[in-house]
Design an enzyme around this catalytic site. Sequence first.
Site, short mmCIF file in Angstrom:
data_model
loop_
_atom_site.label_atom_id
_atom_site.label_comp_id
_atom_site.label_asym_id
_atom_site.label_seq_id
_atom_site.Cartn_x
_atom_site.Cartn_y
_atom_site.Cartn_z
N SER A 110 -3.14 -12.79 2.97
CA SER A 110 -3.53 -12.41 1.61
C SER A 110 -2.45 -12.84 0.61
O SER A 110 -2.74 -13.05 -0.57
CB SER A 110 -3.82 -10.91 1.50
OG SER A 110 -2.64 -10.15 1.52
N LYS A 130 0.80 -1.22 0.00
CA LYS A 130 0.00 0.00 0.00
C LYS A 130 0.84 1.28 0.00
O LYS A 130 0.31 2.35 -0.27
CB LYS A 130 -0.98 0.00 1.18
CG LYS A 130 -1.96 -1.14 1.17
CD LYS A 130 -2.79 -1.30 -0.07
CE LYS A 130 -3.66 -0.14 -0.40
NZ LYS A 130 -4.76 -0.52 -1.32
C1 LIG Z 1 -2.79 -7.33 3.28
C2 LIG Z 1 -3.37 -6.83 2.03
N1 LIG Z 1 -3.45 -7.62 0.98
C3 LIG Z 1 -3.99 -7.22 -0.18
C4 LIG Z 1 -4.51 -5.98 -0.33
C5 LIG Z 1 -5.17 -5.59 -1.62
O1 LIG Z 1 -4.59 -4.54 -2.30
P1 LIG Z 1 -5.48 -3.57 -3.17
O2 LIG Z 1 -6.14 -2.60 -2.24
O3 LIG Z 1 -4.51 -2.90 -4.07
O4 LIG Z 1 -6.49 -4.38 -3.91
C6 LIG Z 1 -4.46 -5.11 0.74
C7 LIG Z 1 -5.04 -3.80 0.63
O5 LIG Z 1 -5.34 -3.11 1.57
C8 LIG Z 1 -3.88 -5.54 1.95
O6 LIG Z 1 -3.81 -4.74 3.04
#
Ligand SMILES: Cc1ncc(COP(=O)(O)O)c(C=O)c1O
Length: 323
Positions: free
Chosen positions: A274, A57
């Site tokens: 994630s 981010k």
């Molecule tokens: C841990 C984590 N994984 C994935 C994402 C996904 O990214 P994006 O907001 O670009 O879709 C985020 C976004 O906040 C995140 O904090």
Amino acid sequence: MNRAAEAVRRARVRVAEKITDLIGDTPIVRLHTFEKEVPGVELWAKCEFFNPGGSVKDRAAYQMIKDALRDGRLKPGQAIIDSTSGNTGVAYSLIGGALGFPVTLVMPGNVSWARRKITEAFGTKLVFSDPMEGSDGAIRLCRKMVDENPGAYFYPDQYSNTSNPGGHYATTGREIWEQTEGRVTHFVTGIGTSGTVMGTGRRLKEYRRDIEVYAVEPADALHGLEGLKHMESSIVPGIYHPEELNGVIPMETDEAWDVAERLAKHEGLLVGHSSGASLAGGLRIARRLVAEKRTGVIVTLFPDRAERYFEAPVLPPKPTSAK
Ligand SMILES: Cc1ncc(COP(=O)(O)O)c(C=O)c1O
């Protein structure tokens, strides 16, 4: 040393004038143990936890702030405000600190202790929304605060701000193309705001139309994949355009957690859930390629490290005084 040679030297040893100059240019790493399951397919991960704020981010937050400074939407004396319980909040806090802007974050009252402590340590002000309303409740409260006091804040609104995917278009997509020397065939990553998948995907498809881009989303509304959004049950981000993608992969929490655990034990990558979801999505595509007797170079993306989710130890109860 002439200026060009000096620039090359500084890039190689990474000498920066400011911490924000170190956002991006993260490494990619090959996942050999997982490749054994899918012969003929290469599996790579873009390690976004190498960003100074510890997550992917940083890129989106920095691009949103840079663009707003450039066109006057963010002015001296204003505070940066947004609704985020997670990595974007850390990114704003770090960038606000580096550039001299105060930061206010609206987050659900049940966010982890670690998230509170990290953002507060940068001097960020925290406002808590109803935990029962989840991240959508934080979005609503943040919008209300901005409406009530519009001049005080710059509200990047990461869910609708085109600079969010724009940051990935400008950097992540180009880096993956260069790091794979143009061999990437598939890009797979989880969706929160969708900025990563939309911006990176757009750039990659400009390099080569047939690069396939997939989003991974939680299979159910109630899930354990922090950072990711189940679109059907959420406020859908304005920047999300699934029609540009080759597909959306629904991911079970268990499957993603399993992969994250294997990443730590067998690859030495202690990453967040994630990241497990991203690679689990990549593995599904890889298995399909193997079944179809095809090869491929699949790039997944690891947004952050697992430590970010470690909880504080529970404090022992206070001794009661003897009467
Ligand atoms: C841990 C984590 N994984 C994935 C994402 C996904 O990214 P994006 O907001 O670009 O879709 C985020 C976004 O906040 C995140 O904090």
